[in-house]
Design a protein around this motif. Sequence first.
Motif, short mmCIF file in Angstrom:
data_model
loop_
_atom_site.label_atom_id
_atom_site.label_comp_id
_atom_site.label_asym_id
_atom_site.label_seq_id
_atom_site.Cartn_x
_atom_site.Cartn_y
_atom_site.Cartn_z
N ASP A 75 0.84 -1.19 0.00
CA ASP A 75 0.00 0.00 0.00
C ASP A 75 0.88 1.24 0.00
O ASP A 75 2.11 1.14 0.07
N ASP B 226 -7.61 3.93 3.68
CA ASP B 226 -8.34 3.00 2.84
C ASP B 226 -9.82 3.36 2.95
O ASP B 226 -10.40 3.26 4.05
N HIS C 52 -13.39 0.23 -3.39
CA HIS C 52 -12.34 0.54 -2.44
C HIS C 52 -11.30 1.45 -3.08
O HIS C 52 -10.98 1.29 -4.26
N TRP D 76 -7.59 4.12 -2.12
CA TRP D 76 -6.61 4.69 -1.20
C TRP D 76 -6.60 6.20 -1.38
O TRP D 76 -6.44 6.69 -2.50
N ARG E 161 -2.16 1.47 7.94
CA ARG E 161 -3.14 2.45 7.50
C ARG E 161 -3.24 3.55 8.54
O ARG E 161 -3.05 3.33 9.72
N VAL F 32 -9.51 -7.07 -4.53
CA VAL F 32 -10.29 -6.17 -3.68
C VAL F 32 -11.70 -6.73 -3.57
O VAL F 32 -12.35 -6.98 -4.59
#
Length: 436
Positions: free
Chosen positions: A134, A145, A156, A158, A194, A246
């Motif tokens: 990521d 996220d 989804h 980022w 995250r 995903v």
Amino acid sequence: MSRLGGQQMPDGVRRLAVAAAVAGASSAVAAGVAAATAATVFARRVVTPDANRPENVEILAVEGEVVTLRADPETTLPGRYGLWQDGGKTHARVGEVISYDTAAGAVRRPLLGTDSGRLRPGKARLNQYYYAGDPFSALGLPFEDVTIEGDATVLHGWVVPGTQLNLDDRGAAASTVKSATAVAAGRTRVKGRRSSRAELPPTGSAWAILVHGRGATREECLRALPVLHRLGFTSLVAGYRTTAGVPVASVGPLARYHLGDQEWRDVEAAIVYAAEHGAEEVVLFGWSMGGAIVMQTVSRSWTADRVKGLVLDAPVMDWRDTLAHQARLNRIPPAVGRLGQSVLSHRSVWRLAGTEAPVDLDRLDWVTRAAEVRHPILLIHSKDDEYVPSAPSEKFAEARPDLATYVSVDGARHCKEWNVDQNTWESAVARFLLRL
């Protein structure tokens, strides 16, 4: 985009296609059946997500900080790449070719870093993403996220805030692209996590939405994040309904690719999300089929007036041209390849491909529709792209010199322009964005 998801057409189907092409009049019915079968299989393969990611390069030795690979057209390419092994459990990054022993059929590259697992001799998969993971684990960039409500599923993405800059600072940031590139090249991977929204820097008003290609993951877009971050853009790496790896609430029993003809709605949802979170202007990035998706977004979405420009890397600007090329790669006779296109697009037979609706190939042809385009576009394409020929990109740029900036990178094949010449790629992107 890969050769139909990295796989060739089954030999039996190819034999059917050839038989259909050479059959005489006495076997016209049999030839017709064979041709229709081969065309249908070809069409279904084009639109069906393929979970199989073959490990098709060979690691001969790993000695200290040097990896020796079996020489082939991929492993001898210039540039920096990622190596996956053990079905993705192991990931490492390798640099420019150190030596190429043509007699032994072996190429040596420096091992720049191991991100997970342990690289060993055996089968592996080389990838142009270079980075894995990521934004934080790969690049040290804080991110969140997020989920985005699409018209047919939950998507989804980022969100990666950019450095907070004023306009003068952006110019200074662009001038440091080369030095920052050198720093990024030597970055040691850090253990990531995250971030919560409370921990993130504030998002600005300038956003970039990044859309990966067919059969790819969001990791394909990681290479663009450093230059966008330096320029102060908040980046939204957006998944869509067939994004690999995903979880999504499927739009049907099995979500199929629609080559941009349906997926553009997911990018529209990403633009709405960005606008709801402070975006006043948006730049869309697209790789390969992601470029086709982005082009449909700005031509069909009510959000197009929020978009200031497009950056397209090895985009599919004309699906008929690309599909004809894919048919040649798979040794399918031209007539059967054209029939496969008809299976995708014809209103009476499109269901044979398993899609939700016919794929309008005319609407996906931006060489013919060049006069309709209204947004500035940066096109980056390699002349030796083996999967998506560069000719349609070149023709579009010639037709619209008022809007198109064309950058050709030699020897990069498909979507490896950044890998082969990172300085050229990032400098071209920075100059284009600063002119918008």
